[in-house]
Every structure is written in C-alpha cells, then in structure tokens.
Design a protein around this motif. Sequence first.
Motif, mmCIF file in Angstrom:
data_model
loop_
_atom_site.group_PDB
_atom_site.id
_atom_site.type_symbol
_atom_site.label_atom_id
_atom_site.label_comp_id
_atom_site.label_asym_id
_atom_site.label_seq_id
_atom_site.Cartn_x
_atom_site.Cartn_y
_atom_site.Cartn_z
ATOM 1 N N GLN A 14 -60.218 -18.053 14.076
ATOM 2 C CA GLN A 14 -60.054 -18.913 15.250
ATOM 3 C C GLN A 14 -58.660 -19.553 15.241
ATOM 4 O O GLN A 14 -58.008 -19.627 16.276
ATOM 5 N N GLU A 15 -58.212 -19.993 14.066
ATOM 6 C CA GLU A 15 -56.872 -20.572 13.941
ATOM 7 C C GLU A 15 -55.789 -19.553 14.310
ATOM 8 O O GLU A 15 -54.737 -19.922 14.833
ATOM 9 N N LEU A 16 -56.055 -18.279 14.028
ATOM 10 C CA LEU A 16 -55.102 -17.212 14.326
ATOM 11 C C LEU A 16 -55.262 -16.666 15.743
ATOM 12 O O LEU A 16 -54.580 -15.714 16.125
ATOM 13 N N ASN A 17 -56.168 -17.279 16.508
ATOM 14 C CA ASN A 17 -56.454 -16.851 17.887
ATOM 15 C C ASN A 17 -56.940 -15.405 17.968
ATOM 16 O O ASN A 17 -56.595 -14.669 18.898
ATOM 17 N N ASN A 34 -55.181 -5.131 18.296
ATOM 18 C CA ASN A 34 -53.861 -4.616 17.932
ATOM 19 C C ASN A 34 -53.705 -4.573 16.415
ATOM 20 O O ASN A 34 -54.556 -5.085 15.679
ATOM 21 N N THR A 35 -52.634 -3.969 15.976
ATOM 22 C CA THR A 35 -52.383 -3.801 14.544
ATOM 23 C C THR A 35 -52.217 -5.137 13.838
ATOM 24 O O THR A 35 -52.712 -5.332 12.726
ATOM 25 N N GLU A 36 -51.538 -6.062 14.477
ATOM 26 C CA GLU A 36 -51.321 -7.385 13.864
ATOM 27 C C GLU A 36 -52.650 -8.069 13.571
ATOM 28 O O GLU A 36 -52.842 -8.628 12.492
ATOM 29 N N ALA A 37 -53.581 -8.019 14.518
ATOM 30 C CA ALA A 37 -54.902 -8.635 14.311
ATOM 31 C C ALA A 37 -55.653 -7.947 13.180
ATOM 32 O O ALA A 37 -56.324 -8.610 12.380
ATOM 33 N N ALA A 38 -55.535 -6.620 13.085
ATOM 34 C CA ALA A 38 -56.198 -5.884 12.012
ATOM 35 C C ALA A 38 -55.651 -6.292 10.647
ATOM 36 O O ALA A 38 -56.403 -6.503 9.692
ATOM 37 N N ILE A 39 -54.337 -6.437 10.563
ATOM 38 C CA ILE A 39 -53.713 -6.843 9.297
ATOM 39 C C ILE A 39 -54.110 -8.271 8.947
ATOM 40 O O ILE A 39 -54.385 -8.582 7.786
ATOM 41 N N GLN A 40 -54.152 -9.151 9.928
ATOM 42 C CA GLN A 40 -54.545 -10.533 9.663
ATOM 43 C C GLN A 40 -55.998 -10.604 9.194
ATOM 44 O O GLN A 40 -56.317 -11.351 8.267
ATOM 45 N N LEU A 41 -56.882 -9.819 9.810
ATOM 46 C CA LEU A 41 -58.273 -9.782 9.367
ATOM 47 C C LEU A 41 -58.352 -9.283 7.936
ATOM 48 O O LEU A 41 -59.049 -9.866 7.098
ATOM 49 N N TRP A 42 -57.623 -8.213 7.630
ATOM 50 C CA TRP A 42 -57.600 -7.681 6.263
ATOM 51 C C TRP A 42 -57.132 -8.754 5.280
ATOM 52 O O TRP A 42 -57.729 -8.946 4.225
ATOM 53 N N SER A 43 -56.076 -9.467 5.644
ATOM 54 C CA SER A 43 -55.521 -10.494 4.763
ATOM 55 C C SER A 43 -56.516 -11.631 4.522
ATOM 56 O O SER A 43 -56.701 -12.079 3.391
ATOM 57 N N VAL A 44 -57.164 -12.079 5.581
ATOM 58 C CA VAL A 44 -58.122 -13.187 5.459
ATOM 59 C C VAL A 44 -59.293 -12.773 4.566
ATOM 60 O O VAL A 44 -59.707 -13.532 3.679
ATOM 61 N N THR A 45 -59.832 -11.578 4.787
ATOM 62 C CA THR A 45 -60.975 -11.147 3.974
ATOM 63 C C THR A 45 -60.547 -10.836 2.542
ATOM 64 O O THR A 45 -61.307 -11.071 1.604
#
Length: 70
Positions: A14-17, A34-45
């Motif tokens: 949510q913080e990362l929108n 998008n790719t950025e969201a996929a990478i951010q999800l990977w990083s968070v998990t």
Amino acid sequence: MSWADRWQVYQRLQELNIPSWCSGNQPLTVEITNTEAAIQLWSVTRQLNASRQDLICSLKECLNYRHGHR
C-alpha cells in the motif's frame, strides 16, 4: 505465510501504491501491472523470507556494485 506476514506485506505494498487486497483468512491478492511492481513485490516478500545473513550479503553486493568494487 502467516496472517501477520501477509498483513505486513499488504501494508508495504500500500505504501508503494501497488494495488493489493488482504482480508481475514484469505490469501493476499496483488495486481502486478509492470516490471517495477513485480520487482518491488519480490523485494518485499524476500525481506520476510530471506535470512538476515542473505540480506546483508545482498546489500553488500549492491554497495560494491554501486561503488565499482565488483
């Protein structure tokens, strides 16, 4: 993943929108557009699942790469 872990991931997304939904006793649902969201999800998990030592090594690698000490 425990309920507390799902909630923590949900809050960070949510913080990362990044669109996501988390209801009690339901799986976390994430909309990746998008790719950025996929990478951010990977990083968070990854932060939840990786050992502290693995995270430290990754950080050191990033810092060495950034400063040209590869």
